[in-house]
Design an enzyme around this catalytic site. Sequence first.
Site, PDB file in Angstrom:
ATOM      1  NE  ARG A   1       0.430  10.430  10.279  1.00  0.00           N
ATOM      2  CZ  ARG A   1      -0.141   9.374   9.670  1.00  0.00           C
ATOM      3  NH1 ARG A   1      -1.190   8.845  10.204  1.00  0.00           N
ATOM      4  NH2 ARG A   1       0.332   8.916   8.530  1.00  0.00           N
ATOM      5  N   PRO A   2       1.272  16.415  11.234  1.00  0.00           N
ATOM      6  CG  PRO A   2       3.053  17.454  12.307  1.00  0.00           C
ATOM      7  CD  PRO A   2       2.122  16.296  12.424  1.00  0.00           C
ATOM      8  CB  ILE A   3       1.841  18.476   5.883  1.00  0.00           C
ATOM      9  CG1 ILE A   3       0.957  19.726   5.933  1.00  0.00           C
ATOM     10  CG2 ILE A   3       0.995  17.204   5.860  1.00  0.00           C
ATOM     11  CD1 ILE A   3       0.232  20.004   4.647  1.00  0.00           C
ATOM     12  CG  ASP A   4       5.995  20.672  10.308  1.00  0.00           C
ATOM     13  OD1 ASP A   4       5.418  19.563  10.260  1.00  0.00           O
ATOM     14  OD2 ASP A   4       6.998  20.884  11.007  1.00  0.00           O
ATOM     15  CG  LEU A   5       9.072  18.146   8.796  1.00  0.00           C
ATOM     16  CD1 LEU A   5       9.480  16.757   9.270  1.00  0.00           C
ATOM     17  CD2 LEU A   5      10.136  19.179   9.142  1.00  0.00           C
TER      18      LEU A   5
ATOM     19  CE  LYS B   1      -1.791   1.569   4.042  1.00  0.00           C
ATOM     20  NZ  LYS B   1      -1.554   2.987   4.363  1.00  0.00           N
ATOM     21  CG  ASN B   2       2.223   2.664   3.515  1.00  0.00           C
ATOM     22  OD1 ASN B   2       1.070   2.970   3.206  1.00  0.00           O
ATOM     23  ND2 ASN B   2       2.588   2.448   4.766  1.00  0.00           N
TER      24      ASN B   2
ATOM     25  CB  VAL C   1       7.444   6.766  14.479  1.00  0.00           C
ATOM     26  CG1 VAL C   1       7.020   7.455  13.191  1.00  0.00           C
ATOM     27  CG2 VAL C   1       8.758   6.023  14.297  1.00  0.00           C
TER      28      VAL C   1
ATOM     29  NE  ARG D   1      -7.513   4.249   5.328  1.00  0.00           N
ATOM     30  CZ  ARG D   1      -6.986   5.383   5.766  1.00  0.00           C
ATOM     31  NH1 ARG D   1      -7.358   5.880   6.933  1.00  0.00           N
ATOM     32  NH2 ARG D   1      -6.085   6.026   5.057  1.00  0.00           N
TER      33      ARG D   1
ATOM     34  CG  ASP E   1       3.276   1.428   9.459  1.00  0.00           C
ATOM     35  OD1 ASP E   1       3.428   1.678   8.259  1.00  0.00           O
ATOM     36  OD2 ASP E   1       2.978   2.301  10.297  1.00  0.00           O
TER      37      ASP E   1
ATOM     38  NE  ARG F   1      -2.394  12.320   8.078  1.00  0.00           N
ATOM     39  CZ  ARG F   1      -1.170  12.657   7.683  1.00  0.00           C
ATOM     40  NH1 ARG F   1      -0.419  11.754   7.104  1.00  0.00           N
ATOM     41  NH2 ARG F   1      -0.723  13.876   7.837  1.00  0.00           N
TER      42      ARG F   1
HETATM   43  C1  EPZ Z   1       4.078   6.990   6.347  1.00  0.00           C
HETATM   44  O1  EPZ Z   1       3.292   8.006   6.943  1.00  0.00           O
HETATM   45  C2  EPZ Z   1       3.179   5.776   6.235  1.00  0.00           C
HETATM   46  N1  EPZ Z   1       2.034   6.088   5.377  1.00  0.00           N
HETATM   47  C3  EPZ Z   1       2.698   5.372   7.628  1.00  0.00           C
HETATM   48  O2  EPZ Z   1       1.934   4.181   7.488  1.00  0.00           O
HETATM   49  C4  EPZ Z   1       3.918   5.062   8.488  1.00  0.00           C
HETATM   50  O3  EPZ Z   1       3.488   4.749   9.793  1.00  0.00           O
HETATM   51  C5  EPZ Z   1       4.853   6.277   8.521  1.00  0.00           C
HETATM   52  O4  EPZ Z   1       5.210   6.651   7.164  1.00  0.00           O
HETATM   53  C6  EPZ Z   1       6.131   5.991   9.284  1.00  0.00           C
HETATM   54  O5  EPZ Z   1       6.798   4.899   8.703  1.00  0.00           O
HETATM   55  C7  EPZ Z   1       2.198   6.037   4.037  1.00  0.00           C
HETATM   56  O6  EPZ Z   1       3.276   5.745   3.534  1.00  0.00           O
HETATM   57  C8  EPZ Z   1       0.980   6.336   3.205  1.00  0.00           C
HETATM   58  P1  EPZ Z   1       6.127  10.378   8.471  1.00  0.00           P
HETATM   59  P2  EPZ Z   1       3.851   9.526   6.982  1.00  0.00           P
HETATM   60  O7  EPZ Z   1       6.014  11.628   7.674  1.00  0.00           O
HETATM   61  O8  EPZ Z   1       4.600   9.806   5.730  1.00  0.00           O
HETATM   62  C9  EPZ Z   1       6.043  13.669  11.863  1.00  0.00           C
HETATM   63  C10 EPZ Z   1       0.095   2.783   7.761  1.00  0.00           C
HETATM   64  O9  EPZ Z   1      -0.318   2.212   8.763  1.00  0.00           O
HETATM   65  N2  EPZ Z   1       5.951  14.641  10.775  1.00  0.00           N
HETATM   66  O10 EPZ Z   1       7.353   9.524   8.304  1.00  0.00           O
HETATM   67  O11 EPZ Z   1       2.728  10.410   7.332  1.00  0.00           O
HETATM   68  C11 EPZ Z   1       4.782  12.813  11.967  1.00  0.00           C
HETATM   69  O12 EPZ Z   1       3.800  13.465  12.736  1.00  0.00           O
HETATM   70  C12 EPZ Z   1       0.538   4.224   7.840  1.00  0.00           C
HETATM   71  O13 EPZ Z   1       0.206   2.259   6.625  1.00  0.00           O
HETATM   72  C13 EPZ Z   1       6.057  15.995  11.079  1.00  0.00           C
HETATM   73  O14 EPZ Z   1       6.219  16.380  12.232  1.00  0.00           O
HETATM   74  O15 EPZ Z   1       4.858   9.436   8.202  1.00  0.00           O
HETATM   75  C14 EPZ Z   1       5.293  11.564  12.641  1.00  0.00           C
HETATM   76  O16 EPZ Z   1       5.342  11.772  14.040  1.00  0.00           O
HETATM   77  C15 EPZ Z   1       0.267   4.823   9.209  1.00  0.00           C
HETATM   78  N3  EPZ Z   1       5.958  16.909  10.080  1.00  0.00           N
HETATM   79  C16 EPZ Z   1       6.731  11.440  12.105  1.00  0.00           C
HETATM   80  O17 EPZ Z   1       7.076  12.718  11.570  1.00  0.00           O
HETATM   81  C17 EPZ Z   1       5.776  16.528   8.770  1.00  0.00           C
HETATM   82  O18 EPZ Z   1       5.711  17.402   7.874  1.00  0.00           O
HETATM   83  C18 EPZ Z   1       6.872  10.426  10.981  1.00  0.00           C
HETATM   84  O19 EPZ Z   1       5.893  10.748  10.007  1.00  0.00           O
HETATM   85  C19 EPZ Z   1       5.673  15.150   8.478  1.00  0.00           C
HETATM   86  C20 EPZ Z   1       5.773  14.225   9.491  1.00  0.00           C
END
Ligand code: EPZ
Length: 421
Positions: free
Chosen positions: A125-129, A22-23, A330, A401, A308, A96
Amino acid sequence: MDKMLVTSGRVLNGTVAASGAKNAALPILFSTLLAEGEHTFDNVPLLKDIDSTAELLKSLGCESIRGEGPNQHTFKVNVSKLKTFEAHYDLVRKMRASILCLGPMLAKYGEATVSLPGGCAIGTRPIDLHLDAMKALGAEIELRDGYVFAKAKKLKGTTILFEKTTVGGTENLLMAAVLAEGKTIIENAAKEPEIVDLANYLIKMGAKITGHGTSVITVEGVDKLIPARHSIMPDRIEAGTLLIAGAITGGDVTVTKCQPHDLDALINKMKESGFKIDVTENSMRIHPLKRWKAVDITTAPHPLFATDLQAQFMALMTVAEGTSVISETVFENRFMHVTELMRLGADITPKTQVAVVRGKPGGLSAAPVMATDLRASASLVLAGLVAKGETLVSRIYHLDRGYENLEGKLISLGAQVKRVP
Ligand code: EPZ
């Protein structure tokens, strides 16, 4: 029907194939926005999130079609001139990961209006980065009325250091950089195998990328990309979940069509716990074990223990011998499954970002429980396999999902599970 009835007492044995990841499929489907024409993908899993992605692409003006019958895992996406650059809230709030249309749309069309995804059960789940990375490439970003308004005449390559490892942020930046002017260096890039799969597809389309899978990814921007064909990598999280299903029931289960090397952290921990696991290039086999030891895990970005798989591993630890300390580093709130496992009799003390699990071999008993997020729902199904009696797991739409026909796969191994209205 959003309930699953799981009856305990069955030892799982046999062979089961993992589906496509999926990912990996989600970012790769969004990367089609980078190249007009027909893209073809194989091994695309049958999941709600894939349907949501197809719906979003359709709303932008792209047609997608899934094969029929034996070709149902082949998925074609036809991208032509987009009719809009807006990813609407109604679609983004359902998934998201839709934020991953930002980078490609900005790179290809210089414009993107994407609803803020909002949080979910496991965290804000912010997207600031993601947004900082787009700004670094020269995009103008405005946040208004719950939307991201992004514009860029032409993105320009630069060096970007992620202060926090982010899978989605790395994917969005990678997809923006491939059509940016000049060189982009991504430092502290996420190293997940799904990012490697995305990079491999971008390279097939003509992108110039090196270092994917390491923490420094270098991209040389090109003027144009051409649609290609790609087979989605196996889903390592589903494969790990199926392995744990064999383990928790003391069974002998082989998972095929997977990439065990992507699961070294899980396999090492399960071996530390006492399990014998044979690994080949594309399969892994767990051997029967009556008793296994509690071991500690700490989740972290790849190649360390995958967040995960934390909920699924916790289920295994609830019936281990000894005490397991499970640290989730995480996400800030990924212990929603703890109280539900406790309803089944698990002895868990949740603290902030750490849960202490006192294992009780054979100590779970059935009860109605509720799934809260995708991986928590898998954890409850796994616990239900050994909780004496019939466990009714509700809200299993979360499961749909991210797992293709999990109940069918478990039944093929001898489990007694069924969907009930
Ligand atoms: C991906 O989510 C996966 N989703 C998640 O899988 C997975 O748990 C996660 O990576 C970690 O491996 C998909 O690939 C669709 P991150 P993502 O950005 O990209 C923080 C599942 O069950 N962060 O690596 O959203 C965030 O809040 C899902 O299949 C910021 O602070 O994860 C988190 O604490 C759940 N600012 C950490 O970083 C940002 O701009 C890691 O998030 C982005 C993230």
